[in-house]
Scaffold this active site. Sequence first.
Site, short mmCIF file in Angstrom:
data_model
loop_
_atom_site.label_atom_id
_atom_site.label_comp_id
_atom_site.label_asym_id
_atom_site.label_seq_id
_atom_site.Cartn_x
_atom_site.Cartn_y
_atom_site.Cartn_z
N ASP A 225 0.88 -1.18 0.00
CA ASP A 225 0.00 0.00 0.00
C ASP A 225 0.91 1.22 0.00
OD1 ASP A 225 -3.24 0.31 0.84
OD2 ASP A 225 -2.03 2.12 1.20
N LYS B 268 -0.60 2.41 7.96
CA LYS B 268 -1.81 1.57 7.80
C LYS B 268 -1.37 0.15 7.37
CE LYS B 268 -6.06 0.72 5.69
NZ LYS B 268 -7.06 0.04 6.48
N ASN C 274 -12.10 -0.18 -9.31
CA ASN C 274 -13.13 0.28 -10.26
C ASN C 274 -12.70 1.54 -11.02
OD1 ASN C 274 -15.35 -1.47 -10.24
ND2 ASN C 274 -15.93 -0.77 -8.19
N ARG D 202 -24.44 -12.16 -6.07
CA ARG D 202 -25.58 -11.44 -5.49
C ARG D 202 -26.88 -11.97 -6.11
NH1 ARG D 202 -22.40 -5.74 -5.91
NH2 ARG D 202 -21.69 -5.62 -3.75
N ASP E 174 -21.50 -9.61 -8.94
CA ASP E 174 -22.90 -9.37 -9.34
C ASP E 174 -23.63 -10.72 -9.46
OD1 ASP E 174 -22.48 -6.39 -11.18
OD2 ASP E 174 -20.84 -7.68 -10.58
N PRO F 81 2.37 3.69 4.68
CA PRO F 81 3.18 2.73 5.44
C PRO F 81 2.61 2.35 6.81
CG PRO F 81 4.40 4.79 5.02
CD PRO F 81 3.09 4.92 4.33
N ARG G 53 -17.12 10.18 -13.56
CA ARG G 53 -16.51 8.84 -13.59
C ARG G 53 -15.24 8.86 -14.42
NH1 ARG G 53 -20.15 4.11 -15.44
NH2 ARG G 53 -18.38 2.89 -14.81
N HIS H 78 -19.39 -4.51 -15.25
CA HIS H 78 -19.65 -4.63 -13.81
C HIS H 78 -20.41 -3.38 -13.38
CE1 HIS H 78 -19.15 -4.96 -9.53
NE2 HIS H 78 -18.33 -3.93 -9.47
P1 NAD Z 1 -10.16 2.00 0.22
O1 NAD Z 1 -10.08 3.47 0.02
O2 NAD Z 1 -10.59 1.45 1.55
O3 NAD Z 1 -8.73 1.33 -0.10
C1 NAD Z 1 -7.92 1.70 -1.17
C2 NAD Z 1 -6.48 1.49 -0.74
O4 NAD Z 1 -5.63 1.74 -1.84
C3 NAD Z 1 -6.03 2.43 0.41
O5 NAD Z 1 -5.50 1.68 1.49
C4 NAD Z 1 -4.98 3.31 -0.27
O6 NAD Z 1 -3.94 3.71 0.63
C5 NAD Z 1 -4.46 2.37 -1.34
N1 NAD Z 1 -3.74 3.07 -2.40
C6 NAD Z 1 -4.05 4.25 -3.00
N2 NAD Z 1 -3.12 4.55 -3.91
C7 NAD Z 1 -2.19 3.57 -3.89
C8 NAD Z 1 -1.00 3.33 -4.60
N3 NAD Z 1 -0.55 4.17 -5.54
N4 NAD Z 1 -0.31 2.22 -4.31
C9 NAD Z 1 -0.72 1.35 -3.39
N5 NAD Z 1 -1.86 1.52 -2.69
C10 NAD Z 1 -2.58 2.61 -2.93
O7 NAD Z 1 -11.11 1.43 -0.93
P2 NAD Z 1 -11.85 0.01 -0.95
O8 NAD Z 1 -13.20 0.14 -0.35
O9 NAD Z 1 -10.91 -1.03 -0.43
O10 NAD Z 1 -12.02 -0.20 -2.52
C11 NAD Z 1 -10.91 -0.42 -3.36
C12 NAD Z 1 -11.32 -0.48 -4.82
O11 NAD Z 1 -12.08 -1.66 -5.07
C13 NAD Z 1 -12.20 0.69 -5.28
O12 NAD Z 1 -11.79 1.09 -6.57
C14 NAD Z 1 -13.58 0.07 -5.31
O13 NAD Z 1 -14.44 0.76 -6.18
C15 NAD Z 1 -13.24 -1.32 -5.81
N6 NAD Z 1 -14.26 -2.35 -5.61
C16 NAD Z 1 -14.47 -3.19 -6.64
C17 NAD Z 1 -15.42 -4.19 -6.54
C18 NAD Z 1 -15.65 -5.11 -7.70
O14 NAD Z 1 -16.57 -5.95 -7.68
N7 NAD Z 1 -14.85 -5.03 -8.74
C19 NAD Z 1 -16.15 -4.34 -5.35
C20 NAD Z 1 -15.88 -3.47 -4.30
C21 NAD Z 1 -14.94 -2.47 -4.44
#
Ligand code: NAD
Length: 332
Positions: A51, A56, A137, A168, A165, A54, A105, A192
């Site tokens: 991540d 977190k 996303n 669900r 999806d 650091p 978006r 999605h």
């Molecule tokens: P979140 O904000 O809790 O976590 C994102 C993490 O990414 C954070 O810990 C942040 O520090 C880290 N991050 C940001 N930039 C970074 C980088 N350059 N390098 C490394 N780490 C980095 O968000 P979340 O709720 O965990 O969601 C994460 C993603 O997953 C979102 O884009 C969300 O839309 C997507 N999501 C997708 C689905 C799916 O079905 N595809 C479902 C749920 C969420």
Amino acid sequence: NAFFKPIHNSDPPLPSNRCTKVSVVGVGNVGMAIAQTILTQDLADELALVDSKPDKLRGEMLDLQHAAAFLPRTKISASVDYSVTAGSDLCIVTAGARQNPGESRLNLLQRNVALFRHIIPPLAKASPDSILIIVSNPVDVLTYVAWKLSGFPVNRVLGSGTNLDSSRFRFLIADHLDVNAQDVQAFIVGEHGDSSVALWSSISVGGIPVLSFLEKNQIAYEKQTLEDIHQSVVGSAYEVIGLKGYTSWAIGYSVANLARSIIRDQRKIHPVTVLARGFYGVDGGDVFLSLPALLGRNGVVAVTNVHMTDEEAEKLQKSAKTILEMQSQLGL
Ligand code: NAD
């Protein structure tokens, strides 16, 4: 060490490639739900977390390590440096920027593409033979971006897509019929989210094709119920996010399920984001969206030739166009 006296052993050391290593990039709500499901399901010998924050990251690593007494033995490491992911069999990317109030978006997408430029090249370099699963996303476009930036062959880059999806959908149908969701087969494909396409003819419960059963028995109202169920699938992410702020558990299980199919070469069929060009009349460019795909140790082994009505194929082609339009503005 002083605690153990080694017994004589003339065997050569076990090759290190017997280990299965999984890396998760982004330790937010989604990344941690995936990591903990992978741990509890004993899918990896090594788990590496990355991540950009650091503190977190270290906090999450320690918190998981402190559960070692209750889990199968897994080596857990974490770093802001991608060298920690070296030699991974599977890399899962959940890092992403969140949508700001009023932000379009496309703008969010452009910010995430900028993030991916920092994430995908070092990840691919550290594990050149790995399989990539993209979760961030908008997952369809970002899977395309990851494919481009990694230079990996197309079978080794996929997105979690409509796997969630579809689960669900299966849950809601199962709940309605009061049966086990694992006995419900149903696929949602395409983009999605908002424009996802339910494949009605794919729905079967315990081997009984549901639609033809309803038509034969002239139970029209149940068809409407199924339509309503699909609508609630489309709205369900928004509902969960509205209520708890994010989604985590179901995406955690859904991605761990993909990880299992790949790592253990299960050759199971999952609706996931794959290069869809040439399938079901999708053309016009390299577009990624979800189709039922056979997953195994090499990643995407094949795309299933399911029955699609003309209307379903048209909807899929429409989604593909929308995604291609977004992609064309990225300059990749
Ligand atoms: P979140 O904000 O809790 O976590 C994102 C993490 O990414 C954070 O810990 C942040 O520090 C880290 N991050 C940001 N930039 C970074 C980088 N350059 N390098 C490394 N780490 C980095 O968000 P979340 O709720 O965990 O969601 C994460 C993603 O997953 C979102 O884009 C969300 O839309 C997507 N999501 C997708 C689905 C799916 O079905 N595809 C479902 C749920 C969420």
